[in-house]
Scaffold this active site. Structure first.
Site, PDB file in Angstrom:
ATOM      1  N   PRO A   1      -2.578   8.855 -22.238  1.00 36.47           N
ATOM      2  CA  PRO A   1      -2.190   9.413 -20.939  1.00 36.47           C
ATOM      3  C   PRO A   1      -1.049   8.631 -20.302  1.00 36.47           C
ATOM      4  CG  PRO A   1      -4.119   8.038 -20.691  1.00 36.47           C
ATOM      5  CD  PRO A   1      -3.806   8.047 -22.159  1.00 36.47           C
ATOM      6  N   GLY A   2      -0.154   9.330 -19.660  1.00 34.80           N
ATOM      7  CA  GLY A   2       0.918   8.675 -18.920  1.00 34.80           C
ATOM      8  C   GLY A   2       0.894   9.164 -17.483  1.00 34.80           C
TER       9      GLY A   2
ATOM     10  N   TYR B   1      13.940  19.825 -14.993  1.00 39.25           N
ATOM     11  CA  TYR B   1      12.831  20.754 -15.277  1.00 39.25           C
ATOM     12  C   TYR B   1      12.573  21.730 -14.133  1.00 39.25           C
ATOM     13  CZ  TYR B   1      11.748  16.616 -18.131  1.00 39.25           C
ATOM     14  OH  TYR B   1      11.813  15.539 -18.960  1.00 39.25           O
TER      15      TYR B   1
ATOM     16  N   CYS C   1      28.155  14.095  -7.971  1.00 38.36           N
ATOM     17  CA  CYS C   1      29.056  15.247  -8.000  1.00 38.36           C
ATOM     18  C   CYS C   1      28.600  16.291  -9.001  1.00 38.36           C
ATOM     19  CB  CYS C   1      30.468  14.775  -8.320  1.00 38.36           C
ATOM     20  SG  CYS C   1      31.032  13.662  -7.046  1.00 38.36           S
TER      21      CYS C   1
HETATM   22  N1  LLP Z   1       2.047  10.825 -26.210  1.00 44.87           N
HETATM   23  C1  LLP Z   1       3.165  11.362 -26.723  1.00 44.87           C
HETATM   24  C2  LLP Z   1       3.340  11.394 -28.170  1.00 44.87           C
HETATM   25  C3  LLP Z   1       4.134  11.894 -25.859  1.00 44.87           C
HETATM   26  O1  LLP Z   1       5.231  12.443 -26.364  1.00 44.87           O
HETATM   27  C4  LLP Z   1       3.921  11.860 -24.447  1.00 44.87           C
HETATM   28  C5  LLP Z   1       4.928  12.380 -23.528  1.00 44.87           C
HETATM   29  C6  LLP Z   1       2.745  11.259 -23.973  1.00 44.87           C
HETATM   30  C7  LLP Z   1       1.826  10.768 -24.888  1.00 44.87           C
HETATM   31  C8  LLP Z   1       2.422  11.138 -22.514  1.00 44.87           C
HETATM   32  O2  LLP Z   1       2.295  12.384 -21.913  1.00 44.87           O
HETATM   33  P1  LLP Z   1       1.739  12.497 -20.406  1.00 44.87           P
HETATM   34  O3  LLP Z   1       0.298  12.092 -20.415  1.00 44.87           O
HETATM   35  O4  LLP Z   1       2.565  11.623 -19.530  1.00 44.87           O
HETATM   36  O5  LLP Z   1       1.926  13.937 -20.071  1.00 44.87           O
HETATM   37  N2  LLP Z   1       9.893  13.714 -18.769  1.00 44.87           N
HETATM   38  C9  LLP Z   1       8.921  14.768 -18.693  1.00 44.87           C
HETATM   39  C10 LLP Z   1       7.696  14.462 -19.508  1.00 44.87           C
HETATM   40  C11 LLP Z   1       8.005  14.149 -20.952  1.00 44.87           C
HETATM   41  C12 LLP Z   1       6.777  13.830 -21.769  1.00 44.87           C
HETATM   42  C13 LLP Z   1       7.137  13.299 -23.097  1.00 44.87           C
HETATM   43  N3  LLP Z   1       6.038  12.899 -23.898  1.00 44.87           N
HETATM   44  C14 LLP Z   1       8.575  15.014 -17.236  1.00 44.87           C
HETATM   45  O6  LLP Z   1       9.138  14.347 -16.367  1.00 44.87           O
HETATM   46  O7  LLP Z   1       7.778  15.908 -16.924  1.00 44.87           O
END
Ligand code: LLP
Length: 429
Positions: free
Chosen positions: A286-287, A328, A356
């Site tokens: 999780p992130g 996005y 800009c």
């Molecule tokens: N594991 C893998 C292999 C991933 O590619 C990602 C995110 C995560 C875990 C973590 O995902 P989360 O739990 O945070 O959803 N920049 C975009 C999100 C890109 C996510 C990329 N991969 C945004 O701001 O919405």
């Protein structure tokens, strides 16, 4: 209040992060400024951890969401492992918490030989392999070092998840993973390499997913594969279910995060429990769920302007500080830091930065009171993929970051200076 993580609240019309007013932080550290609430991070981590308490698991926090060293260290203290996608992120984990190196899963479609070598020397937990070519390169790197690598294939379960197309990853048409139908053959190949150890099955279907059904479907497919692999004689010790659990960026759609974490855990663990013997240790990556709502971006109003009927509020933060709205079409809630001086009627305004580009906006058509130049605004839910996606576009220094714990505010990244940005080029003059 269910809409956002604990941490940000108004007291007598002034917005605080925990025990510290955002106005005092802006005064001390200037703007734009990222502010993070320790309590919120701790609570979200605990919610997930509790939701999965019935199965053996490790939360491998996805470093890309917010890679600040102090936040990584804090999460390491809470017991997190880490999900990384580059040699740079590996070095961040090493700096934040050396013992956590052994709790790293290494994902990503384009790992280089240097990165693999670094990871092998660091003794990480698991390589998530995304192609046969990568498997081959890892086998060669491991043999050269005479070190064994524990591997999982990241399988692409071909499950659609409702999210922005740029952050959906689990379909055949995406670059990620190996087709689940090809997995058994690939595991056979892996098992034949003397320095590779088959250890797991991994997947990740996308990000900002709040309907848990696709997780369940993906896990069902993964569990089926684990069973087949066991029949083939492999010992699958880890099942990595990836990250991707989303949040609500909209206060009109409040979310009960404890309940969401429980629904998510059920979706993941019900298929897993079907494995009666040798149930693998569950890894999660999780992130966003952990850090998004713990962070806000504080920005100061520079100008107000109108173009016909359209109102613009020009602020000192821009798309280089928070790219999500431009990239996005993400909607982050923006609120005044001081309600006491902002009692005028609300009307629609676009909140734009100084860059800009027409696409440089933090929010569009926000109902906002007339905020005078010099006032502060707070952009909520910016703790994930805010600072980590920041750039120096338009030669703008990246913002400072502060971590709040109760009444204590600690600068965890100083504001970039011009010389930090120019150094690599000055060196070449
Ligand atoms: N594991 C893998 C292999 C991933 O590619 C990602 C995110 C995560 C875990 C973590 O995902 P989360 O739990 O945070 O959803 N920049 C975009 C999100 C890109 C996510 C990329 N991969 C945004 O701001 O919405």
């Amino acid at each position: 209040m269910l809409t956002r993580a604990p941490g940000f609240l108004y007291k007598n019309g002034e917005l605080y992060c925990e025990g510290v007013s955002l106005a005092s932080l802006a005064k001390k550290f200037a703007t734009p400024l990222y502010v993070y609430a320790t309590t919120a991070i701790r609570e979200r981590f605990a919610l997930l951890d509790r939701a999965f308490r019935g199965v053996k698991h490790t939360l491998c926090y996805s470093v890309k969401a917010n890679s600040n060293l102090s936040i990584l260290r804090f999460l390491a203290q809470l017991g997190a492992g880490f999900d990384i996608v580059s040699g740079g992120e590996l070095e961040r984990v090493r700096l934040a918490s050396k013992p956590s190196l052994k709790g790293i899963v290494f994902s990503g479609v384009g790992k280089t030989a240097e990165e693999m070598t670094l990871a092998l020397k660091s003794g990480i937990l698991l390589f998530n392999i995304e192609s046969e070519g990568e498997l081959d390169l890892l086998a060669r790197c491991a043999a050269a070092l005479r070190k064994h690598a524990d591997i999982a294939f990241r399988v692409n379960p071909d499950v659609p998840a409702e999210t922005h197309p740029y952050i959906s990853t689990g379909l055949r048409e995406h670059k990620f993973g190996v087709p689940i139908s090809a997995a058994r053959r690939l595991y056979q190949i892996a098992a034949a390499h003397p320095y590779l150890r088959v250890a797991g099955v991994s997947l990740h279907i996308g990000s900002q997913i709040t309907d848990v059904a696709p997780f369940r479907l993906a896990l069902e497919r993964a569990v089926e594969l684990v069973e087949q692999l066991a029949t083939d004689g492999h010992k699958i010790r880890f099942l990595d279910a990836g990250g991707g659990l989303g949040i609500s960026y909209n206060r009109n759609h409040p979310e009960d995060y404890a309940a969401l974490a429980r629904r998510y855990a059920e979706a993941v663990t019900v298929p897993l429990r079907k494995l009666k013997r040798n149930r693998p240790h569950l890894l999660l990556e999780p992130g966003r769920f952990i850090v998004a709502q713990a962070g806000a971006l504080v920005t100061r109003v520079l100008y107000r302007k109108e173009n016909g009927t359209k109102r613009f509020t020009i602020v000192d933060a821009a798309m280089n500080d928070l790219l999500r709205p431009s990239l996005y079409g993400a909607r982050h809630e923006v609120v005044p830091v001081d309600l006491r001086v902002n009692e005028s009627a609300r009307s629609q305004s676009d909140i734009c930065g100084p860059i800009c580009e027409t696409g440089d906006f933090l929010a569009r058509d926000v109902p906002l009171p007339v905020v005078a130049p010099g006032s502060l605004l707070c952009v909520y839910d910016a703790g994930a993929y805010g600072m980590s996606l920041a750039s120096n576009y338009n030669t703008r220094p990246r913002a400072a970051e502060v971590l709040i714990d109760g009444r204590r505010a600690r600068m965890v990244r100083r504001r970039e200076q011009l010389k930090d940005m120019l150094r690599p080029e000055v060196d070449c003059l």
